[in-house]
Scaffold this motif. Structure first.
Motif, short mmCIF file in Angstrom:
data_model
loop_
_atom_site.label_atom_id
_atom_site.label_comp_id
_atom_site.label_asym_id
_atom_site.label_seq_id
_atom_site.Cartn_x
_atom_site.Cartn_y
_atom_site.Cartn_z
N PRO A 5 -3.25 18.74 -0.23
CA PRO A 5 -2.47 18.05 -1.26
C PRO A 5 -0.97 18.22 -1.08
O PRO A 5 -0.49 19.29 -0.72
N ARG A 6 -0.26 17.12 -1.32
CA ARG A 6 1.20 17.16 -1.29
C ARG A 6 1.78 17.41 -2.68
O ARG A 6 2.96 17.75 -2.81
N LEU A 7 0.96 17.21 -3.70
CA LEU A 7 1.36 17.50 -5.08
C LEU A 7 0.22 18.25 -5.74
O LEU A 7 -0.94 17.85 -5.64
N VAL A 8 0.56 19.33 -6.44
CA VAL A 8 -0.42 20.14 -7.15
C VAL A 8 -0.03 20.17 -8.63
O VAL A 8 1.03 20.68 -8.99
N ALA A 9 -0.87 19.57 -9.46
CA ALA A 9 -0.60 19.50 -10.90
C ALA A 9 -1.47 20.54 -11.60
O ALA A 9 -2.70 20.53 -11.46
N VAL A 62 8.02 26.37 -9.26
CA VAL A 62 7.54 25.03 -9.56
C VAL A 62 8.63 23.99 -9.30
O VAL A 62 9.83 24.26 -9.45
N SER A 63 8.20 22.79 -8.89
CA SER A 63 9.12 21.69 -8.63
C SER A 63 9.51 20.97 -9.91
O SER A 63 10.62 20.45 -10.03
N TYR A 64 8.56 20.91 -10.86
CA TYR A 64 8.77 20.13 -12.08
C TYR A 64 7.85 20.67 -13.15
O TYR A 64 6.82 21.31 -12.86
N ALA A 65 8.19 20.40 -14.40
CA ALA A 65 7.30 20.73 -15.51
C ALA A 65 7.18 19.51 -16.41
O ALA A 65 8.20 18.94 -16.83
N VAL A 66 5.96 19.11 -16.66
CA VAL A 66 5.66 18.02 -17.59
C VAL A 66 5.08 18.68 -18.84
O VAL A 66 3.99 19.24 -18.81
N CYS A 67 5.84 18.64 -19.93
CA CYS A 67 5.47 19.35 -21.16
C CYS A 67 5.01 18.35 -22.23
O CYS A 67 5.12 17.14 -22.08
N GLN A 198 8.32 8.81 -7.95
CA GLN A 198 9.67 9.27 -7.67
C GLN A 198 9.69 10.27 -6.51
O GLN A 198 10.65 10.32 -5.74
N LEU A 199 8.62 11.04 -6.38
CA LEU A 199 8.55 12.05 -5.32
C LEU A 199 7.99 11.50 -4.02
O LEU A 199 7.95 12.20 -3.01
N GLY A 200 7.55 10.23 -4.03
CA GLY A 200 6.99 9.63 -2.84
C GLY A 200 5.60 10.12 -2.50
O GLY A 200 5.23 10.17 -1.32
#
Length: 261
Positions: A5-9, A62-67, A198-200
């Motif tokens: 995975p390139r993104l881990v949520a 972490v790269s980002y946080a979605v709250c 946005q992160l591609g």
């Protein structure tokens, strides 16, 4: 292993930590660090408010946080909120008040705390809590929470079985008699879909791990959606696989497959 995975949520409560705790096991913390070392974007995706993630986020790369179930986005590098969506909580509070005597309500003040209508249990709310009237609580917010005092999650789910709440997205917790409402068409899944663009990164390149009803859209969105072992049956049913429980470091065991030491 060909796919990585390139993104881990990652959900927080019940996935990275025991519910309501900020304690992350060394195994989970190490696994997340390895994911970022391999170049993956690690995104915290939580129902918690922004102020509620501060201690957890400080421990992790972490790269980002979605709250707030997708309504508030936080960029740790910029140390700022990059997106915030709000709604009018007044009609939802009135509907729930009529249906659920003894319910208490709080609306998020992003980065500060909450305005509260009624007294929550100790430890329920993050940040500064200010007791207010209905007129004062009915202001635009990103997140409304409700606890039905002296009732179980099963009792709440039964009481709300035919409920319609126009204008919001809402979910019920499986560990407490607790409801969370956010703006219409906002979810962890919708936020990740926009953020990943946005992160591609495509959904096919994403791994998501969660345990609650508010994780369903996120698990469906990701190329690989993993439910925690203690997740309710309806959450496990939408996942591609089921990991061990949070007490067994299930998230670390999944991440270790793709990001070995």
């Amino acid at each position: 292993m060909s796919w990585r995975p390139r993104l881990v949520a990652l959900d927080i409560d019940g996935t990275l930590t025991p519910v309501g705790s900020n304690d992350i096991s060394p195994a989970v913390e190490a696994a997340i660090t390895r994911a970022t070392d391999h170049g993956a974007h690690v995104v915290l995706c939580t129902g918690r408010s922004l102020i509620g993630i501060s201690e957890v986020a400080a421990k992790l790369p972490v790269s980002y946080a979605v709250c707030s179930n997708g309504a508030v986005w936080w960029d740790p590098a910029l140390r700022e909120v990059t997106k915030r969506v709000t709604f009018d909580p007044g009609p939802t509070i009135k509907t729930l008040q009529a249906l659920l005597p003894n319910a208490v309500f709080a609306v998020e003040q992003t980065g500060v705390g909450n305005l509260s209508l009624g007294e929550f249990l100790p430890g329920d709310l993050w940040g500064t809590t200010t007791q207010v009237t209905f007129e004062e609580i009915a202001v635009p917010t990103s997140r409304l929470v409700m606890r039905w005092l002296d009732h179980t999650p099963a009792e709440l789910s039964f009481a709300l079985r035919e409920l319609e709440l126009p204008g919001v997205e809402w979910s019920v917790d499986h560990t407490e008699a607790w409801l969370t409402a956010v703006p219409l068409d906002v979810s962890k899944g919708s936020a990740l879909d926009e953020l990943s663009t946005q992160l591609g990164v495509t959904p096919a390149d994403a791994l998501a791990i969660g345990d609650g009803s508010n994780d369903v859209e996120m698990l469906r969105w990701a190329g690989l959606g993993v439910a925690m072992g203690q997740a309710p049956a309806h959450v496990q049913a939408v996942a591609d696989e089921v990991a061990p429980t949070v007490l067994e470091d299930g998230a670390a065991l999944v991440l270790n497959r793709y990001f070995p030491g």
